[in-house]
Write a protein that holds these residues in place. Structure first.
Motif, PDB file in Angstrom:
ATOM      1  N   VAL A 182      -5.315   4.736  -6.988  1.00 56.91           N
ATOM      2  CA  VAL A 182      -6.555   5.253  -6.415  1.00 56.91           C
ATOM      3  C   VAL A 182      -6.302   6.630  -5.790  1.00 56.91           C
ATOM      4  O   VAL A 182      -5.166   6.952  -5.430  1.00 56.91           O
ATOM      5  N   LYS A 214     -10.440  -3.619   1.216  1.00 57.58           N
ATOM      6  CA  LYS A 214     -11.443  -4.394   0.483  1.00 57.58           C
ATOM      7  C   LYS A 214     -10.767  -5.404  -0.448  1.00 57.58           C
ATOM      8  O   LYS A 214     -11.206  -6.545  -0.575  1.00 57.58           O
ATOM      9  N   TYR A 215      -9.691  -4.969  -1.095  1.00 53.88           N
ATOM     10  CA  TYR A 215      -8.914  -5.834  -1.980  1.00 53.88           C
ATOM     11  C   TYR A 215      -8.383  -7.042  -1.205  1.00 53.88           C
ATOM     12  O   TYR A 215      -8.480  -8.193  -1.646  1.00 53.88           O
ATOM     13  N   ILE A 227      -0.821  -1.413  -4.654  1.00 57.39           N
ATOM     14  CA  ILE A 227      -1.840  -0.397  -4.910  1.00 57.39           C
ATOM     15  C   ILE A 227      -1.289   0.923  -4.390  1.00 57.39           C
ATOM     16  O   ILE A 227      -0.810   1.000  -3.256  1.00 57.39           O
ATOM     17  N   THR A 270      -1.439   5.528  -4.426  1.00 60.38           N
ATOM     18  CA  THR A 270      -2.211   6.741  -4.666  1.00 60.38           C
ATOM     19  C   THR A 270      -1.781   7.369  -5.987  1.00 60.38           C
ATOM     20  O   THR A 270      -0.701   7.080  -6.509  1.00 60.38           O
ATOM     21  N   GLU A 281       0.869  -1.177   0.000  1.00 63.17           N
ATOM     22  CA  GLU A 281       0.000   0.000   0.000  1.00 63.17           C
ATOM     23  C   GLU A 281       0.907   1.228   0.000  1.00 63.17           C
ATOM     24  O   GLU A 281       1.561   1.513   0.994  1.00 63.17           O
ATOM     25  N   TYR A 327      -9.050   7.339  -0.624  1.00 64.95           N
ATOM     26  CA  TYR A 327      -9.675   6.019  -0.702  1.00 64.95           C
ATOM     27  C   TYR A 327      -8.660   4.877  -0.609  1.00 64.95           C
ATOM     28  O   TYR A 327      -9.044   3.712  -0.698  1.00 64.95           O
ATOM     29  N   ARG A 382      -2.879  -1.071  -9.258  1.00 72.19           N
ATOM     30  CA  ARG A 382      -3.973  -0.112  -9.306  1.00 72.19           C
ATOM     31  C   ARG A 382      -3.545   1.223  -8.712  1.00 72.19           C
ATOM     32  O   ARG A 382      -2.671   1.281  -7.847  1.00 72.19           O
ATOM     33  N   GLN A 390      -9.217   2.243   2.234  1.00 73.46           N
ATOM     34  CA  GLN A 390     -10.472   1.539   2.001  1.00 73.46           C
ATOM     35  C   GLN A 390     -10.339   0.533   0.856  1.00 73.46           C
ATOM     36  O   GLN A 390     -10.770  -0.618   0.970  1.00 73.46           O
ATOM     37  N   VAL A 391      -9.711   0.957  -0.238  1.00 75.40           N
ATOM     38  CA  VAL A 391      -9.557   0.075  -1.395  1.00 75.40           C
ATOM     39  C   VAL A 391      -8.644  -1.104  -1.066  1.00 75.40           C
ATOM     40  O   VAL A 391      -8.947  -2.255  -1.402  1.00 75.40           O
TER      41      VAL A 391
END
Length: 273
Positions: free
Chosen positions: A196, A207-208, A137, A139, A117, A200, A194, A203-204
């Motif tokens: 984002v 959930k992932y 993932i 930003t 992250e 978010y 990804r 949160q993403v």
């Protein structure tokens, strides 16, 4: 997608913070402002990875950081101080680079998938850390680079992970120029999955991770190990690895349950051991 998990258990704040909300574990680099990978930070991170490797209750690991920099890589001040050693720092440099390599190998060997992250700059060994994770993932304001060449130090150890995540020519571009790339370019290169908006990100990622954690634990363990084992092999040898993995997977309880559930038009109940 699965519901966002709620992290309730947290170890005392230190250089590496560990939070768990089974079946997901969050490991956070907590050495701002640079989150440099000093010896102390790498020792703490290695201990956290060793602990989760033996924890059957954890299905997915998230690797995050505090502050505006994901990780600036090795602690150059710490390393420079050892130039005063009798061997000009050789032993300390060897220890630092070897320890970093072991961290990356621990991530690869971990039975659980690891999701990076990223919010901010990931540079040098920090970029190596991102590239070593199974998924990433970030930003839309995150940036990435392997800038060693700018200070007379080719990023040879980050190169190992980066060349396995990005296309060789794109990885070489990063290594030769030392230039910083934005999130969109990092995605094009293959370093991240990804992008984002910052608000978010957590949160993403949660959930992932929850979606992955809901899958068969046996399939995830077998699949990650097989993916890592076949990567880089000649195609015939890669198929040998894959065939063996598929056979082992077919014999696992979760495959029997999953196929039976599919044929019976019901939801599977995975073996959580």
């Amino acid at each position: 997608m699965a519901d966002v998990v709620s992290f309730r258990k947290e170890e005392p704040t230190g250089l590496v913070r560990v939070e768990r909300a089974e079946p997901i574990l969050r490991i956070t680099l907590n050495n701002p402002p640079a989150n440099a990978l000093s010896i102390a930070v790498m020792e703490a991170l290695g201990e956290a990875l060793d602990a989760v490797a033996a924890d059957d209750a954890i299905r997915v690991v998230v690797l995050a950081s505090t502050g505006k920099v994901f990780s600036a890589g090795h602690d150059l001040k710490e390393m420079t101080a050892h130039r005063e050693d009798a061997d000009d720092g050789r032993a300390f440099f060897e220890r630092t680079m070897r320890m970093a390599a072991e961290i990356m190998l621990k991530i690869a060997a971990l039975p659980q998938p690891v999701v990076a992250e990223i919010d901010g700059l990931a540079t040098a060994a920090g970029c190596q850390l991102v590239a070593s994770c199974d998924l990433a993932i970030c930003t839309d304001t995150s940036t990435f680079c392997t800038p060693g060449v700018n200070i007379g130090l080719f990023c040879s150890t980050p190169m190992v992970a980066v060349t396995r995540a990005a296309h060789p020519k794109q990885a070489m571009e990063m290594l030769l120029t030392g230039e910083t790339i934005d999130a969109s370019t990092a995605k094009d290169f293959g370093l991240v999955n990804r992008i984002v908006p910052q608000q978010y990100l957590r949160q993403v990622v949660d959930k992932y991770a929850a979606v992955i954690a809901a899958k068969s634990p046996q399939a995830l363990r077998i699949g990650k190990a097989a993916f890592r084992a076949q990567a880089g092999l000649p195609v015939a040898e890669a198929y040998d690895v894959a065939v063996a993995a598929m056979v082992d997977n077919m014999l696992a309880d979760d495959a029997k349950e999953g196929i039976g559930a599919f044929l019976g038009k019901r939801m599977p109940e995975w073996d959580r051991k």
